[in-house]
Design a protein around this motif. Sequence first.
Motif, PDB file in Angstrom:
ATOM      1  N   GLU A 135       0.837  -1.213   0.000  1.00 43.79           N
ATOM      2  CA  GLU A 135       0.000   0.000   0.000  1.00 43.79           C
ATOM      3  C   GLU A 135       0.870   1.261   0.000  1.00 43.79           C
ATOM      4  OE1 GLU A 135      -2.848  -0.169   3.200  1.00 43.79           O
ATOM      5  OE2 GLU A 135      -3.753  -2.000   2.449  1.00 43.79           O
ATOM      6  N   TYR A 141       0.788   4.585  -2.347  1.00 44.98           N
ATOM      7  CA  TYR A 141       0.832   5.941  -1.793  1.00 44.98           C
ATOM      8  C   TYR A 141       1.931   6.750  -2.472  1.00 44.98           C
ATOM      9  CZ  TYR A 141      -0.322   9.363   1.764  1.00 44.98           C
ATOM     10  OH  TYR A 141      -0.777  10.485   2.410  1.00 44.98           O
ATOM     11  N   LYS A 157       0.806   7.844  -5.783  1.00 42.90           N
ATOM     12  CA  LYS A 157      -0.132   8.969  -5.616  1.00 42.90           C
ATOM     13  C   LYS A 157       0.668  10.270  -5.458  1.00 42.90           C
ATOM     14  CE  LYS A 157      -3.764  10.555  -2.510  1.00 42.90           C
ATOM     15  NZ  LYS A 157      -3.924  10.687  -1.090  1.00 42.90           N
ATOM     16  N   TYR A 158       1.729  10.200  -4.665  1.00 35.28           N
ATOM     17  CA  TYR A 158       2.582  11.373  -4.462  1.00 35.28           C
ATOM     18  C   TYR A 158       3.242  11.795  -5.778  1.00 35.28           C
ATOM     19  CZ  TYR A 158       6.831  13.886  -3.047  1.00 35.28           C
ATOM     20  OH  TYR A 158       7.863  14.786  -2.944  1.00 35.28           O
ATOM     21  N   LEU A 200      -1.050  -0.310   5.457  1.00 38.48           N
ATOM     22  CA  LEU A 200      -0.553   1.044   5.647  1.00 38.48           C
ATOM     23  C   LEU A 200      -0.930   1.540   7.045  1.00 38.48           C
ATOM     24  CD1 LEU A 200      -0.782   3.734   2.891  1.00 38.48           C
ATOM     25  CD2 LEU A 200      -1.290   4.343   5.221  1.00 38.48           C
ATOM     26  N   GLY A 250       6.676   6.276  -0.261  1.00 34.28           N
ATOM     27  CA  GLY A 250       5.327   6.314   0.307  1.00 34.28           C
ATOM     28  C   GLY A 250       5.352   6.442   1.824  1.00 34.28           C
ATOM     29  N   ILE A 290       3.966   9.615   4.110  1.00 33.62           N
ATOM     30  CA  ILE A 290       2.958   9.486   5.167  1.00 33.62           C
ATOM     31  C   ILE A 290       3.490  10.024   6.485  1.00 33.62           C
ATOM     32  CG2 ILE A 290       1.633   7.855   6.562  1.00 33.62           C
ATOM     33  CD1 ILE A 290       1.515   6.100   4.073  1.00 33.62           C
TER      34      ILE A 290
END
Lengths: 260, 305
Positions: free
Chosen positions: A132, A136, A139-140, B76, B100, B104
């Motif tokens: 995941e 992400y 997406k960034y 996540l 990623g 975050i």
Amino acid sequence: MEYGIKLNYSDLKNINALGEKLKKYDWVYFGSEFCENLLDLYSDADNILKKFKNKKICFLTPIITDRYADKLLYIIKKIFYTNNRKIEVTANDFGTINILTGRFPEVKINIGRHLSKHFFSFKKDAIKFHTEFSIYAAKYFKELGIKRYEISGYNKIPKTNFHKAKKIDFNITMFYPYTLLSTTRTCLIGLNDIKPEETIEKIKCNKECLCCDYVVKTEKIKEELIVSQNSTFVKAEFDRNMEKGLSKIKVDRIVFSVSP
Amino acid sequence: MRIVSCVTDPYEIPVLKKIGADEIYIAYSKILNYGEAMSFKSLADVISCVKLAKKNKLKIHLAANGIASKKETITLAGMIGDIKKIIDIGIDGLIVSNVGILKIIKKERINVNLHLSSVNPVFNTYALDFFHSNFGLSRVILPNQLSARESEGIINYAKEKKIETEVFYFKFFGCPYINGFCYMHNNSLYTRNIKSERGLCLLGKGSKKARIYSFNNNINPSKKIIERVMERVNFGGSPRILNVSSFFDFYSMGVNFVKYGSRTDSSNLKFYKVKVIRKAIDRLSELTAKYDLSEAKIRFMESFK
């Protein structure tokens, strides 16, 4: 579906040999996809472009060290202005992405086959976002304007987990028929041995890889390996009949590599 | 230069401290870490390690530098929750590679020192700037495929931005293929005829040597190159950049840390290797205090002949 052709330096020298075959391709990919030591060969990229007046252009770039960062910038500037600011650049290094987003925001950036491994895991029958977090990350990157990922080819439609990333708009370019396994900064071909006590100011590349690529036959695996420049590949069969199915897995461009 | 050592059993901590480690790092199975080998299975073990590290005045970091995972149970939300718990326990830094995860951590304003792992290798100053400007780094671990002299710009940038630097010890980590991006070991893209754990970087080990041919039928490369490619394909790949000379240069350029990170080594082997690294750093310190750099370098390299 768009069609592209990837030309190495020796291919560019023999462009006439391609003749009429070049007509069927929308895109020409050229540059040094994996090795910075070969970037010098593309210093006259603006002259190279003149051979491809009606083609869309993507310039391939490798991992770079500080030594070649300025050279890379110089070449991209040339291509950018020669081609009326319409080029794509494939990046295999986060430093290249930084340079391009800072100085050439109009250039479309693709994530190259080496750097795509940061996002995807590849098997013979599958390509999936690692986790995941990789989704992400994609997406960034979309927020940075990067939405095209380059991968090596498959001989049948691979399984994917792209449904997990349905909110992200991204596309895939599939190169065939050579599948990238690994890349090294010190290549297997064109570099003398390095002694333990040797001070390495820079890689002393002899560019001996330009002579030819090498097929490796081993009893350990079924496939042949191919050593080309600083990277190792296996050859994947690519069935053109599966093209229709490729759009289901976000592939909207396929690129034929004349050599690895 | 200080030593960062991996730890896979809490009892190793006081021993490593005594031997000369300055910092340690661990892995936890619920946090994506590169290789996933010898990760602690329970949070209780992680807490033990943090407490022991503090008691022994050692900084302790957590490896969160995995990119892929065999476990589909790591989500996540779950992993970020676990990271937050472990930060609350008192971990000093997080070793990260995935963009990623970095994003975050920034978005959720998780307050922790971030170490950029060599699994997402930085080969130029622009790359380090990309990560530092976007995510804020405390430390960068340089890849072993970059020499000290090639890293000068990166090290200078790091000093200017107060980012600590870390390298591997030249004797204990020498893969020439780009870490984190190599498929020579994972069998995914080719079909094995012979079952083996060995990567394709060592084709000649344990079996008949691989044969090399020109890919282009009408070209005959020189015998010298064929032999070179044959040797490298069969016995471990291309030349190593992180040699004794480069390690000396990293030391003299002020790189802050040296990492020892073979988590699959037994405890005794870990102790041995950390002792070796400690001895080397003490020798470097002694030589550079006594001689000018070029003389110190010659003497240091002689110790390894």
